[in-house]
Design a protein around this motif. Sequence first.
Motif, PDB file in Angstrom:
ATOM      1  N   THR A 258       0.850  -1.189   0.000  1.00 24.16           N
ATOM      2  CA  THR A 258       0.000   0.000   0.000  1.00 24.16           C
ATOM      3  C   THR A 258       0.891   1.245   0.000  1.00 24.16           C
ATOM      4  O   THR A 258       2.091   1.143  -0.314  1.00 24.16           O
ATOM      5  CB  THR A 258      -0.967  -0.016   1.208  1.00 24.16           C
ATOM      6  N   THR A 259       0.301   2.388   0.298  1.00 27.20           N
ATOM      7  CA  THR A 259       1.098   3.624   0.345  1.00 27.20           C
ATOM      8  C   THR A 259       0.896   4.311   1.699  1.00 27.20           C
ATOM      9  O   THR A 259      -0.117   4.097   2.359  1.00 27.20           O
ATOM     10  CB  THR A 259       0.677   4.612  -0.762  1.00 27.20           C
TER      11      THR A 259
ATOM     12  N   LEU B  68       3.208  10.369  -1.665  1.00 28.32           N
ATOM     13  CA  LEU B  68       3.010   9.033  -1.111  1.00 28.32           C
ATOM     14  C   LEU B  68       4.287   8.201  -1.177  1.00 28.32           C
ATOM     15  O   LEU B  68       5.087   8.335  -2.098  1.00 28.32           O
ATOM     16  CB  LEU B  68       1.920   8.295  -1.902  1.00 28.32           C
TER      17      LEU B  68
ATOM     18  N   PRO C 227       5.362   4.221  -1.333  1.00 27.41           N
ATOM     19  CA  PRO C 227       4.872   2.842  -1.420  1.00 27.41           C
ATOM     20  C   PRO C 227       5.586   1.947  -0.385  1.00 27.41           C
ATOM     21  O   PRO C 227       6.782   2.109  -0.158  1.00 27.41           O
ATOM     22  CB  PRO C 227       5.221   2.423  -2.844  1.00 27.41           C
TER      23      PRO C 227
ATOM     24  N   ARG D 116       5.523  -2.241   1.661  1.00 30.55           N
ATOM     25  CA  ARG D 116       4.988  -3.599   1.676  1.00 30.55           C
ATOM     26  C   ARG D 116       5.375  -4.270   2.983  1.00 30.55           C
ATOM     27  O   ARG D 116       6.278  -3.812   3.691  1.00 30.55           O
ATOM     28  CB  ARG D 116       5.513  -4.399   0.491  1.00 30.55           C
TER      29      ARG D 116
ATOM     30  N   THR E 206       9.333   0.729  -0.242  1.00 31.01           N
ATOM     31  CA  THR E 206       9.737   0.092  -1.496  1.00 31.01           C
ATOM     32  C   THR E 206      10.208   1.121  -2.524  1.00 31.01           C
ATOM     33  O   THR E 206      10.425   0.799  -3.675  1.00 31.01           O
ATOM     34  CB  THR E 206       8.580  -0.723  -2.096  1.00 31.01           C
ATOM     35  N   ARG E 207      10.332   2.359  -2.063  1.00 29.34           N
ATOM     36  CA  ARG E 207      10.821   3.358  -3.008  1.00 29.34           C
ATOM     37  C   ARG E 207      11.758   4.314  -2.282  1.00 29.34           C
ATOM     38  O   ARG E 207      11.541   4.607  -1.108  1.00 29.34           O
ATOM     39  CB  ARG E 207       9.651   4.143  -3.597  1.00 29.34           C
TER      40      ARG E 207
ATOM     41  N   LYS F 179      -6.912  11.001  -0.535  1.00 26.99           N
ATOM     42  CA  LYS F 179      -6.634   9.904   0.402  1.00 26.99           C
ATOM     43  C   LYS F 179      -6.155  10.413   1.747  1.00 26.99           C
ATOM     44  O   LYS F 179      -5.455  11.410   1.833  1.00 26.99           O
ATOM     45  CB  LYS F 179      -5.562   8.991  -0.200  1.00 26.99           C
TER      46      LYS F 179
ATOM     47  N   ILE G  15       2.708  -0.663  -7.285  1.00 30.92           N
ATOM     48  CA  ILE G  15       3.291  -0.860  -5.955  1.00 30.92           C
ATOM     49  C   ILE G  15       3.106  -2.284  -5.448  1.00 30.92           C
ATOM     50  O   ILE G  15       3.600  -2.648  -4.390  1.00 30.92           O
ATOM     51  CB  ILE G  15       2.700   0.140  -4.946  1.00 30.92           C
TER      52      ILE G  15
ATOM     53  N   THR H 237       8.363  -5.413  -5.603  1.00 34.97           N
ATOM     54  CA  THR H 237       7.304  -4.520  -6.081  1.00 34.97           C
ATOM     55  C   THR H 237       7.851  -3.751  -7.278  1.00 34.97           C
ATOM     56  O   THR H 237       9.064  -3.752  -7.530  1.00 34.97           O
ATOM     57  CB  THR H 237       6.902  -3.516  -4.982  1.00 34.97           C
TER      58      THR H 237
ATOM     59  N   PRO I 105       8.296  -0.418  -7.867  1.00 37.61           N
ATOM     60  CA  PRO I 105       9.349   0.570  -7.597  1.00 37.61           C
ATOM     61  C   PRO I 105      10.683  -0.066  -7.235  1.00 37.61           C
ATOM     62  O   PRO I 105      11.741   0.435  -7.633  1.00 37.61           O
ATOM     63  CB  PRO I 105       8.809   1.373  -6.408  1.00 37.61           C
ATOM     64  N   GLU I 106      10.639  -1.196  -6.513  1.00 32.95           N
ATOM     65  CA  GLU I 106      11.895  -1.870  -6.155  1.00 32.95           C
ATOM     66  C   GLU I 106      12.581  -2.436  -7.391  1.00 32.95           C
ATOM     67  O   GLU I 106      13.800  -2.330  -7.553  1.00 32.95           O
ATOM     68  CB  GLU I 106      11.614  -3.018  -5.164  1.00 32.95           C
TER      69      GLU I 106
ATOM     70  N   ASN J   8      -1.980   5.587  -6.430  1.00 31.83           N
ATOM     71  CA  ASN J   8      -0.664   5.230  -5.890  1.00 31.83           C
ATOM     72  C   ASN J   8       0.380   6.334  -5.993  1.00 31.83           C
ATOM     73  O   ASN J   8       1.359   6.314  -5.259  1.00 31.83           O
ATOM     74  CB  ASN J   8      -0.133   3.972  -6.586  1.00 31.83           C
ATOM     75  N   LEU J   9       0.181   7.271  -6.922  1.00 34.40           N
ATOM     76  CA  LEU J   9       1.179   8.334  -7.055  1.00 34.40           C
ATOM     77  C   LEU J   9       0.658   9.685  -6.582  1.00 34.40           C
ATOM     78  O   LEU J   9       1.356  10.444  -5.932  1.00 34.40           O
ATOM     79  CB  LEU J   9       1.650   8.456  -8.507  1.00 34.40           C
TER      80      LEU J   9
ATOM     81  N   ARG K  90      -6.733  -3.172  -4.802  1.00 33.87           N
ATOM     82  CA  ARG K  90      -6.194  -1.907  -4.294  1.00 33.87           C
ATOM     83  C   ARG K  90      -7.322  -0.969  -3.878  1.00 33.87           C
ATOM     84  O   ARG K  90      -7.281  -0.349  -2.807  1.00 33.87           O
ATOM     85  CB  ARG K  90      -5.344  -1.273  -5.398  1.00 33.87           C
TER      86      ARG K  90
END
Lengths: 122, 476, 419
Positions: free
Chosen positions: A55-56, A67, A69, A71, A117-118, B476, C49, C63, C65-66, C149-150, C174
Amino acid sequence: MDKTREIICIICPLSCQIKIRVKNKKIVSLESNGCRRGKEYAEQEFYNPQRVLTTTIKVKNSDSSPLLPVRTDKPIPKEKLRECMQYLANIEVETPIEIGQIIASNILKTAVNVIATRRLKS
Amino acid sequence: MRTNNVLIIGGGVIGTAIARALSRYELSITLVEKEVEVGFGASKANSGIIHPGFHDQPGTLKAKLGLSGNVMYDKLCKELDVPLKRIGSLLVALKEEELGILEKLKVQGELNGVPGLKIVKGEALFQMEPNLTKKVKAALYAPGLAVVSPYELTIALAENAQQNGVKVILDAEVKNISSVNGALKRVETKHGFILTDYLINAAGLFADEIASMVEARNFTLLLRKGEEYILDKKTADLVKHVIFPISQKETKGVLIIPTVDGNLMIGPTAKRIEKKSDLSTSREDLQVILNRVRKLVPQISSENIIASFAGIRAGSEKGDFIITPSKKVKGFINVVGIDSPGLTAAPAIAQMVVDILSQEGLKLRKKRDYQPSRKKWIRFRELPSREKGRLVKKDKRYGNIICRCETVSEMEVIEAIKRGARTLDGVKFRTRAGMGRCQGGFCAPRIVQILARELGIKVEEVTKRGRKSNIVLTKK
Amino acid sequence: MRIQKVDVAVVGGGPAGLAAAIAASSGGAEKVTILDRNKTLGGILPQCIHNGFGLHRFKEDLTGPEYAQRFIDRVEELKIEVKLETMVLNIRPEKKILAINAKEGIFEIEAGSVVLAMGCRERSRGALSIPGTRPSGILTAGVAQQWINLEGYLPGKRIVILGSGDIGLIMARRLTLEGAEVKAVVEIMPYPGGLTRNVVQCLYDFDIPLFLEHTISFIHGKDRVEAVTIARVNEEKEFIPGTEKFIDCDTLLLSVGLIPENELSSSAGVRLDPFTGGPVVDERRQTSLEGIFACGNVVQVYDLVDHVSLEGDIAGKNAALYALGKLKQPKRLIKLIPGRNIHSLVPQLISGEDMTTIFVRVKTPEKSVKLKMGQGIKEVKKPLVNPNQTLTSTLSLKELVLLNALDEVEVSIIKEGRE
């Protein structure tokens, strides 16, 4: 009384339907086309289904990316996914952040960490 | 409260053309539009054809104003900096027995005064239009047909009218109209009351409702929905002229239209409807359109469709335009029942309305500082490389390409907002951002954020075309 | 106008372009430049993600981005030039690229070789001609993913998803986890478009109904989507009257296929394959224009990013060789022709000189079949083939010897037991 349930195996692309018979919340028999991996998967799915959650998370001080990301570093029990989401919704982080950095440790006492993850530079 | 000389109801191509035509005189003029931007009603769904004028029966207003409107377009579009292409049309006969109809229409056109009509056949015809079906027997060529973007034109007319002092009030649906002292009219919108001596009903699809607020209505609208489908620009070379079929019906039939922007458009259908809000498209009509256009140009394929839309023609039951002052309520003028060739006729209709107002006693004194030219639009994609480079040097935002399919820069989006765009569609109609083959897949999120930034609103408040058409619902 | 000379120019900085640039640089090309339209490298990966990337390439479950970061780090190490927020306006066959960005304005790149890695785009509502009105709230799954997500916005609250491809399934989960209600996933085919794993973990885990052999027959709503009608379809994909269901929703997500983005390729004059929608390439990923290579989703839409990266490796390596004047052009090329139950395959041409892996996409799912190449050249048993999974098959040198006698070879899926 016996109950039957079908579990779709996701281990390989064949997607076998594994039939299980259940008595007193225990598997009494299992048809898995003789595949050991399928049997293991079905048992895992029946007794303790687990999922990786991605998720974020909100980032406080970033202009470029609002955001981050994340996990879980290991799968968590499936029934805890939503609770985990609620917990993470209230977390905010600050840059800089590295990939793999722990954002929340031992989340909901699962012994699982939530990691970034980023990479976000400050 | 200031009393207007003229209040125009309706910000479609007719209302804005009238506003612009009146703006050259010393008058106080207001235009009210119920949508959040001009041109968002029937005008945005118009086919964009400036008809040559052979379709209409001699003696009708349609024939007269269509022809005089057509010839006004070159100057008008030059002044407003709106692209216009005189690409001509071919009305094609597929059967021997239809050849007579071509001749008949040619005579009718000549009676109307249409110049340059010619019957073409054989090799000459295929040279003009190589992808026409080999079954074609002959075609009536009309060199005077032009294509234009109906929404760009409407936006430009409104903008130029505003430059010359016309007040445009948007999101202002007329709720009520009452007379004061027998002549002065009081028009109520959610923004309050507006007083006016002369009131022009150019409300298009809703003109009957407006008329009924003023007097016992003496016309009935005839609503016909038309669906159109737009093809990818890679098919643009397939057809060079607007292709008309021989149509026995009241409409001009299903056409193939090379749009001014370089797409092919196929349609429209014509379906009688009752509900004014019915802008849906259907599989049946798509099939009808495909079947008909493939008879003319077999290579056209549904695979190249990138967008579809529907519009409603608000014609009159008697079949001709109704442009008349009320006999009972002085100063109330109906400009209604404007279906095809309404876009063609628009500048001539505007002139006719000016004349009627003058006959009805409105004093027309020319402005000394009337500015017929609209501020130029920079269409980045059309510029040569060197010019593009110069612009980026001047302002970096030209170098930031927002819409990839149509090569629209951030600066053009900002300029569109500065010049009136309030919505995603408003930006789209002014810049073409989001009109390409991906239909806004890449650029919509970026344009929404630019709109929010430039207008100082939240991202969640940005809409596609006003009211509740928000793009995203929650943060969000 | 400024002219910049480079050895290898890579158009697109997604997984294919990143891999290509790295391979080109590692392969000896001195000056490698990546041009990309986005603000960041990685293409679509930063918004993906979810996990499931890299199982083949890194033997790890990463994921998006990884996965992307591993390549981006390498690009930095190799000092590959990256031009972001840069739009390529056109590519000419003589390997000259016209591009624009805010920093440099308009400029030309003269490249020793070019790698096309523009990826693909999502099919839009317009391309499907779904009947109904045109309210807001209709968006592709990828755009919804970007918003969520962004950018941090929820496009809607009550969602119907058309298409059960992997992106659609991933978005169903999601959106559900973010608090939206996914009311249905609607799939026109009799089987789901995405992987079983995603059907189970994205739909069944959350009791989201999946309607197979159904499609949207009407979109309702004036300003915003208010509902959709779905209907069962027959074999000709026509709506079956009487099977309509009305579903209340405020958003319609489309996950109905990806189209290789080849406007630049075709304007350059690169020959395209009607089956893949991408350039015709040989095993070095060279297109019909010498010195112009192509890789990843611009060539053929792949299911796995790992395959995309692999294609990038090949294209990048050969682009470097070409730029250095070391790429031997093949003496002849053998055509691979899609046969029974083959939707498309890459490469379409092989020289027969080197071991080559063929990537194949089938049309319909079949069990107990064989992948067959030519007559008696190669037959491989496949317990299952599925349109959502790319089949790979590597031709050994021995098989290539057999192949070399031919001008063209048909590749097909045959039922087991059949000759």
